[in-house]
Structures are given as C-alpha cells and as structure tokens.
Design an enzyme around this catalytic site. Sequence first.
Site: not given
Ligand code: SAJ
Length: 459
Positions: A236, A290
Amino acid sequence: MSVPLFGVTIGTQHYKKCFAARHFQLAEKIAVRFQKICVLGLGYIGLPTASTFATHGVQVVGVDVNPDVVNTLRNGGLHIHEPGLRTLVQAALRSGNLTIQEQPSEAEAFIIAVPTPFQEDKLADLRAVEAAAQAIVPYLKKGNLVVLESTSPPLTTVGKVAPLLETSGLRRGEDFYLAYVPERVLPGYILRELIENDRVIGGIDRPSAEAARHLYSLFVRGEILLTDATTAEMVKLMENTYRDVNIALANEFARLAERFGVNVWEAIELANRHPRVKILRPGPGVGGHCISVDPWFLVEAAPDLARLIRTARQVNDEQPQHVVELARQAFGELAGLRVAALGLAYKADVDDLRESPAIEICHLLQQAGAEVIAYEPYRKEAQTNGIPLAAELDQALQGADCLILLVAHRPFGTLSPTAVARAMRGRTVLDAVNLLNRAMWEGEGFQVIKVGEGLGVRP
Ligand code: SAJ
C-alpha cells in the site's frame, strides 16, 4: 526457498506446516458465517465498504465515533461527496442490512477503516486505529476476523493491532483471525474500483488471509491476492509513494521547462510517445489524505533509507509556494490585488479539502497581501480557515484583478472567457492545472500563464 513473514524469514516447509489444511478448513467454515460484520469508521472508505457489503446481503453495523456523522446518516443525509454514494447508502439503509451506531456490537468480522493522518512532525498518528482496536475488544469472540484497512506504517498490524486485540484474552492465530487489507480506490471512482480493483490481502497467518479472502470475495470482482500482513502494508505504501515520486518528477520538469522557456505539457506529451515513458501531470502540488501523507510513513520507519521518498515529498510540498511565485511574476505586486481563486478541493471533481494545495496557495496569497475570494463548486459552504468563500462563481469573479485556477473541476472546463471578462476588472489568468484553452482566453484579451509554461519566454 523461504517465505518472508512478519519481518522474519521462515522456511516454506515451516510455513506450510503451520498453516496447513486444518486451519484452511477452519477458514472455510468461518467464511459461511460472515452474516454480520461491523465496519468502524464511516468516511470515504468505510461508508462505501459498509454499504457495498450491505447491498450484497451482509448485515452490517456501521460505526462512527462522530455523533454528527451518525445523525446525518440516520436521517438519510450524507456527510461526504462521492459520485453514486448517496444512492448506494440509501439502498443499503432501505434493505435493512445497514444500521448506523456510535459503538460496535458483536459480529463475525470487524473492519477498521479509520483515518491515519500524520502529526505536525510528519509522524504517523495511529490514535484512531488504536481506539478502534480497543473498541472491538469487548465484542471480540473466538473465531472472529479483524481486518485493518487504514493505511499504516509497516508492522502496525502485527505490532500494534494484534497486541491490542489480545488484551481481550484471546490469542491471534489461535482464537481470532487478523488481516491487513489495504483499500486502493481512487476518490471519484470509489464505488466502481471497490468492486473491480484487484485486492491484496495480508494475513497474519494463512488462515487469516483465507478468512479475509472469503469475506471480500462477497463483492470483489477483481483478483484477490494473498500475502502476509506486513507485505500488504508495504504494498500500500509503495503504491502511493510511487505516485508521489512520479508527480514530484513532473513538478520538477515543469519548473525546468519554465526556466528554459519550454511548454512542459507539449514536452510531456511528446515524451509519453515513448513506449516505456508515462510522465504524470504537474500541478499546484499534491494533496489529499493519502499521497501527501503515506510516503512519510516510510520515511518515519527508515529515515536513513527513504531519501528519494523524502525529497519527492519536499518537492511536492514546495509546489504551492512555486505557484505563488509564478503568480507574483504574472500578476506583479500581490499586495492589494483582488484574486478570484477557483477550486479548493485537493483534486478535480471531489469535495475533499484535506491537505489541499489549493488552500495553501490561497493562504500564501493572503499572506502576501492579496484579497482572495475562492469558489469551490463541490463545497459551497466549507469552513476554509480564513479564506472567504463565494456562494456562486460570479460573486468570486466580480471585480477581480486576477484569476487563479487551482483545480481542474469539470465545471471549470466550460468557463466562458467572455462571461469571465465581463465580471472581472483585470485580464490575467494563472492556470495551475492546464485546463484553459489558451487561444480562446487570449482571444478575449486575457494574459494566460500556466504552470509548466511560465511566461512562455524562450531566449
Ligand atoms: N496529482 C498531480 N498530478 C498527477 C496526478 C495527481 O498533481 O498526475 C495530484 C492530485 O491533484 C492530488 C494528488 O496528486 O492533489 C493525489 O491525487 P491522486 O488522484 O493521485 O490520488 P488520491 O490521493 O486521490 O488517491 C490515491 C490513489 N493511489 C494511487 O493512485 C497509487 C488511490 O488508488 C488510493 O486508494 C488512495 O490514494 C488512497 O486512499 O490511498
């Protein structure tokens, strides 16, 4: 050959001997008795999980220590926004299978899905997990399964949760099953991913893993993969750390591109045409509960080793400051400027404001003397700690000198530059998420600055 288990490497033969057929059959028998379960924590993970079990025929007691959450749910309301969740919760409640309580009650399985934030010093705050484990103790019976879903530092299941549960007088592996089953769902797509994603199940022993497999196979359609509890905890943390490090790389590329007068979005698109390259998107920073938190658990557990992970965290944490620097270059002196800030959530199309870089950017702008008025379409009445919030978009735009777009919410994609120009006093836009069509906005007389493009000057 050996199997790593609980930080100790033991021989496969020993593993087989310990967790052989006798226990496996016990797990099979237990499985058919998962008629009543108890889910502790009714947030973004617990509530969808409890409701999904309930709509799959399981009697579920949903527990939350927050009386407001309990009252809201009991009165047919919802305290969080997630597409489809209202319908699912209503169906679960209507079926009579889901009941909401402030205290656990006896059940065949207990699922802990409570938050694991970090403290000021970035150390994991496991108080909610510990409290949930303690709350289970009076109800724990021989043959029960306990599952931890909350993201936790390595060894939490065997080192913290198991000993707490054993204060009941029951013994792990002998009297109760215990597993770590991380949630992996993406906010915005939780209901679909809960069912369709592959699921990693880490048992403190093989029977525990098998028992948890039987529980989750009630609704999971993805593949269920068994391992030990500590590996599952590590998996995780690795997933979210992998994403964090890659976003940090994208943010660093954006800064480099700004310096060299390169459009990072074009550069990323071209680089991603390489069959083995998949660069993520730069933006205002990394938020949420997360990805901006979990990598610290690895840094805390092994500060001497997790050097890249720490640096990536720092790069992403600096990004709001970097965006404000761009704003300064674009808008000029910030003091006295009226800035309309669009979006406060931590990412697109969610209402979650936790660890949001957008909020941090608003605060930094305020500290620089700007008058910020924010608009968040998914949380029109949020408490935003000193950031004035407009109830409607127009209200935020009215008389603004500059516009800063902080979140790529779908409704912002259809913003009309003509309408925005009518409401605003100034004509400068800083787009931190690369959502706006530059030509359209420039056609309306706006100066458009984007993260990863800077002022677009190539020497
Ligand atoms: N972000 C960027 N650039 C990107 C992707 C995301 O700046 O290319 C930013 C987003 O705007 C946000 C942050 O990163 O601020 C996190 O967003 P996210 O969509 O990457 O992830 P979370 O936090 O919404 O969800 C993550 C997911 N983990 C992964 O993709 C590895 C999800 O599958 C998990 O279940 C979740 O964390 C969790 O609960 O741990």
